[in-house]
Write a protein that holds these residues in place. Structure first.
Motif, PDB file in Angstrom:
ATOM      1  N   MET A 275       0.827  -1.206   0.000  1.00 27.54           N
ATOM      2  CA  MET A 275       0.000   0.000   0.000  1.00 27.54           C
ATOM      3  C   MET A 275       0.864   1.260   0.000  1.00 27.54           C
ATOM      4  N   LYS A 276       1.904   1.250   0.820  1.00 35.63           N
ATOM      5  CA  LYS A 276       2.785   2.426   0.877  1.00 35.63           C
ATOM      6  C   LYS A 276       3.428   2.684  -0.485  1.00 35.63           C
ATOM      7  N   LEU A 277       3.931   1.630  -1.134  1.00 32.42           N
ATOM      8  CA  LEU A 277       4.544   1.805  -2.447  1.00 32.42           C
ATOM      9  C   LEU A 277       3.538   2.340  -3.462  1.00 32.42           C
ATOM     10  N   MET A 278       2.304   1.830  -3.413  1.00 31.76           N
ATOM     11  CA  MET A 278       1.287   2.287  -4.363  1.00 31.76           C
ATOM     12  C   MET A 278       0.931   3.755  -4.152  1.00 31.76           C
ATOM     13  N   MET A 279       0.957   4.208  -2.918  1.00 25.53           N
ATOM     14  CA  MET A 279       0.558   5.586  -2.617  1.00 25.53           C
ATOM     15  C   MET A 279       1.701   6.590  -2.746  1.00 25.53           C
ATOM     16  N   THR A 280       2.939   6.150  -2.587  1.00 24.00           N
ATOM     17  CA  THR A 280       4.068   7.082  -2.632  1.00 24.00           C
ATOM     18  C   THR A 280       4.919   6.936  -3.891  1.00 24.00           C
ATOM     19  N   GLY A 281       4.657   5.942  -4.715  1.00 25.19           N
ATOM     20  CA  GLY A 281       5.512   5.668  -5.864  1.00 25.19           C
ATOM     21  C   GLY A 281       5.206   6.474  -7.108  1.00 25.19           C
ATOM     22  N   ARG A 282       4.066   7.109  -7.151  1.00 28.02           N
ATOM     23  CA  ARG A 282       3.683   7.878  -8.336  1.00 28.02           C
ATOM     24  C   ARG A 282       4.351   9.259  -8.323  1.00 28.02           C
ATOM     25  N   GLU A 283       4.480   9.849  -9.507  1.00 28.35           N
ATOM     26  CA  GLU A 283       5.046  11.201  -9.611  1.00 28.35           C
ATOM     27  C   GLU A 283       4.156  12.221  -8.924  1.00 28.35           C
ATOM     28  N   ALA A 284       2.867  11.986  -8.957  1.00 31.57           N
ATOM     29  CA  ALA A 284       1.888  12.851  -8.296  1.00 31.57           C
ATOM     30  C   ALA A 284       0.928  11.926  -7.551  1.00 31.57           C
TER      31      ALA A 284
END
Length: 152
Positions: free
Chosen positions: A64-73
């Protein structure tokens, strides 16, 4: 912000990696899943795992953390009504490096709330050897940039 209109069916994004540490495995287990194989090598020795292994819930939290923080925005998320088919395929051990592959599998504008769309995602969490360790399907409610448009 990444809105509903910015996501396309069959779009695939890869986030990560993050390294799993023994300290984080034990800390998470003490707080949320205190089973012996998540607490020490000694406790895991005579189990299926054979050594300290991360809780599946820890793997889910890292995903979940990767999905929420991995995007450019940030994703213009309005939450989720849930997920389906959660599977832990392989153990995760300290030293593993996890990445998350997110595939948009379907999307549609909400009939009852046209200011948002429903986006279906297929999620696969992979270790450093590109082996799937966890997978699930989820639906996210994502804000639309322009609720008056007919963009599907």
């Amino acid at each position: 912000m990444i809105h509903y209109e910015d996501l396309a069916v069959e779009q695939v994004d890869l986030f990560g990696p993050v390294e799993v540490t023994a300290e984080a495995v034990v800390d998470f287990a003490r707080r949320y899943d205190p089973q012996r194989f998540h607490l020490s090598d000694e406790g895991a020795r005579d189990t299926y795992f054979g050594r300290l292994a991360a809780s599946g819930w820890h793997t889910a939290a890292l995903t979940m953390k990767l999905m929420m923080t991995g995007r450019e925005a940030p994703l213009a998320s309005l939450g989720s009504p849930g997920l389906d088919d959660l599977r832990w395929h392989r153990p995760v051990y300290p030293g593993d490096r996890l990445s998350v592959e997110v595939t948009v599998t379907d999307k549609r504008v909400s009939r009852s709330r046209p200011e948002m769309g429903l986006v279906h995602f297929g999620i696969a969490t992979l270790n450093q050897d590109e082996v799937v360790v966890m997978s699930f399907n989820t639906v996210s409610m994502v804000a639309r940039r322009d609720a008056g448009s007919d963009d599907r």
